[in-house]
Design an enzyme around this catalytic site. Structure first.
Site, PDB file in Angstrom:
ATOM      1  N   ASP A 114       0.859  -1.194   0.000  1.00  0.00           N
ATOM      2  CA  ASP A 114       0.000   0.000   0.000  1.00  0.00           C
ATOM      3  C   ASP A 114       0.895   1.244   0.000  1.00  0.00           C
ATOM      4  OD1 ASP A 114      -3.260   0.447   1.196  1.00  0.00           O
ATOM      5  OD2 ASP A 114      -1.889   2.137   0.891  1.00  0.00           O
ATOM      6  N   ASN A 117      -4.162   6.529   0.599  1.00  0.00           N
ATOM      7  CA  ASN A 117      -5.503   6.551   1.197  1.00  0.00           C
ATOM      8  C   ASN A 117      -5.599   5.602   2.384  1.00  0.00           C
ATOM      9  OD1 ASN A 117      -6.895   8.434  -0.347  1.00  0.00           O
ATOM     10  ND2 ASN A 117      -7.246   6.962  -2.009  1.00  0.00           N
ATOM     11  N   SER A 138     -16.200  -2.180  -9.922  1.00  0.00           N
ATOM     12  CA  SER A 138     -17.230  -1.315  -9.340  1.00  0.00           C
ATOM     13  C   SER A 138     -18.502  -1.350 -10.163  1.00  0.00           C
ATOM     14  CB  SER A 138     -16.713   0.134  -9.282  1.00  0.00           C
ATOM     15  OG  SER A 138     -17.767   1.029  -8.966  1.00  0.00           O
ATOM     16  N   TYR A 170     -12.904   7.770 -13.371  1.00  0.00           N
ATOM     17  CA  TYR A 170     -12.727   6.686 -12.392  1.00  0.00           C
ATOM     18  C   TYR A 170     -13.402   5.413 -12.905  1.00  0.00           C
ATOM     19  CZ  TYR A 170     -14.031   3.540  -8.709  1.00  0.00           C
ATOM     20  OH  TYR A 170     -14.262   2.394  -7.990  1.00  0.00           O
ATOM     21  N   LYS A 206     -11.975   1.449 -14.285  1.00  0.00           N
ATOM     22  CA  LYS A 206     -12.465   0.118 -13.902  1.00  0.00           C
ATOM     23  C   LYS A 206     -12.915  -0.660 -15.137  1.00  0.00           C
ATOM     24  CE  LYS A 206     -11.917   0.452  -9.454  1.00  0.00           C
ATOM     25  NZ  LYS A 206     -10.885  -0.361  -8.770  1.00  0.00           N
TER      26      LYS A 206
END
Ligand code: WQD
Length: 343
Positions: free
Chosen positions: A31, A35, A124, A148, A152
């Site tokens: 990571d 975020n 998503s 965004y 995906k």
């Protein structure tokens, strides 16, 4: 299996790590902490009693990914890392395309170099755009209205093409509907930075007094009460979906996508009422204009995931509100001040 979990210091990633470990898998987290929080990974260790190595680095950097594979030799990848703010992506398309797609490409290339061909990918429901009908099934048309969502959609296409070209690959994309809630322990949960984009963390911050009121983005939609309707899924159920997907990868090759949702829609007003009940406090609301890009209604037909993965959501919106409130009340500032990295 030993799993390289990218984004494992974030909201979805930490909950997924807990469920993977509960099923006997080993987890190594990669990571960038853009975020995520190192403290969140330490809390995963507290919840599970397992050691969870945290590699702080950018999975869009092939050298970083190669070191992760060389040092830890994972058997599979669960790829949750990515930028995910729809509104932000409209203003920063190159950042989103570069970050989200470079990371996927680097992971696929390096995994292949190390002989690893199993991946669960965080997709998503955004890939469905504004669906003509609901509930949404996986065979419905895909379309996107923001960068965004495009990352995906493009990622799924890349993975589908990869699995066709090299039958060694077994890849499952999970199309998340709306994750909410927190681990029942109250030790991990959603910790948005700045003003929350999403409904539930914003409601939680109003209930805790951190914010004055919730702006309800429109009450003139063609829905049960005029407010937006979504499929809110407890994050622990979502995490279990990753475990189910991982466990099924060994049985197949190719690419497939599944909806992870409850199959039920909840309006903004219904969500507010559910949270007020869980928190025992009022959530003041103000009706404002619609948010650009929002759609009226979106909820899943999750039957394919039940057939293909043996997975279904078990928790309710009320469960998620209770767990989110426990997390919010115990951690009013999230993991703030805990951004040190490790290993
Ligand atoms: C839910 C409803 C809003 C905030 C987004 C992303 C999607 C996925 C999940 C990553 C809508 C209303 C919200 C507020 C409000 N993320 N709302 N006041 O937009 O369905 O999906 O998050 O994969 O990609 O698009 O979720 O929580 O932002 O909104 O009235 O302050 O709540 O209009 O009807 P959304 P959301």
């Amino acid at each position: 299996m030993k799993v390289l979990l990218t984004g494992g210091a974030g909201y979805i990633g930490t909950h997924t790590a807990v469920e993977l470990i509960a099923e006997g898998h080993e987890v190594v987290v990669l990571d960038s902490l853009a975020n995520g929080f190192a403290e969140a990974v330490r809390r995963v260790e507290r919840i599970t009693g397992a050691a969870v190595p945290l590699l702080v680095g950018d999975c869009a950097d092939p050298a970083v990914v190669d070191k992760a594979f060389a040092d830890h030799a994972p058997d599979a990848v669960v790829h949750c890392a990515g930028l995910k703010a729809v509104g932000e992506s409209v203003g920063q398309p190159l950042r989103y395309y570069r970050n989200n797609l470079d990371a996927l490409l680097a992971l696929c290339e390096v995994a292949h170099d190390h002989g690893v061909h199993r991946m669960v990918f965080s997709s998503s429901a955004t890939v469905y755009g504004d669906p003509a009908t609901v509930p949404i099934t996986e065979d419905m048309p895909l379309s996107v209205t923001n960068p965004y969502g495009a990352t995906k959609l493009f990622a799924e296409r890349i993975l589908r093409d990869l699995a066709v070209a090299d039958t060694a690959w077994s890849i499952t994309a999970l199309r998340y509907f709306n994750p909410i809630g927190a681990h029942p322990s109250g030790l991990i949960g959603e910790a948005p930075q700045g003003v929350p984009n999403n409904l539930f963390p914003y409601i939680a911050q109003v209930a805790s007094g951190h914010r004055a009121k919730l702006s309800v983005f429109g009450d003139d939609y063609d829905t049960v009460d005029g407010t937006g309707v979504r499929d809110y899924l407890h994050v622990t159920d979502l995490a279990r979906g990753h475990v189910a997907a991982l466990d099924h990868l060994a049985d197949s090759t190719g690419f497939r996508a599944y909806n992870l949702g409850t199959g039920r829609g909840t309006s903004v007003f219904e969500a507010v009422r559910a949270f007020e009940h869980a928190a025992g406090t009022a959530v003041p609301c103000e009706i404002t204009g619609r948010r650009p890009g929002d759609i009226a209604t979106c909820y899943a037909d999750p039957s394919a995931a039940l057939r293909g993965l043996g997975w279904r959501a078990e928790k309710t919106v009320a469960d998620a509100c209770a767990d989110a409130w426990r997390w919010q009340a115990a951690n009013p500032h999230g993991f703030a001040g805990q951004r040190d990295g490790s290993e």
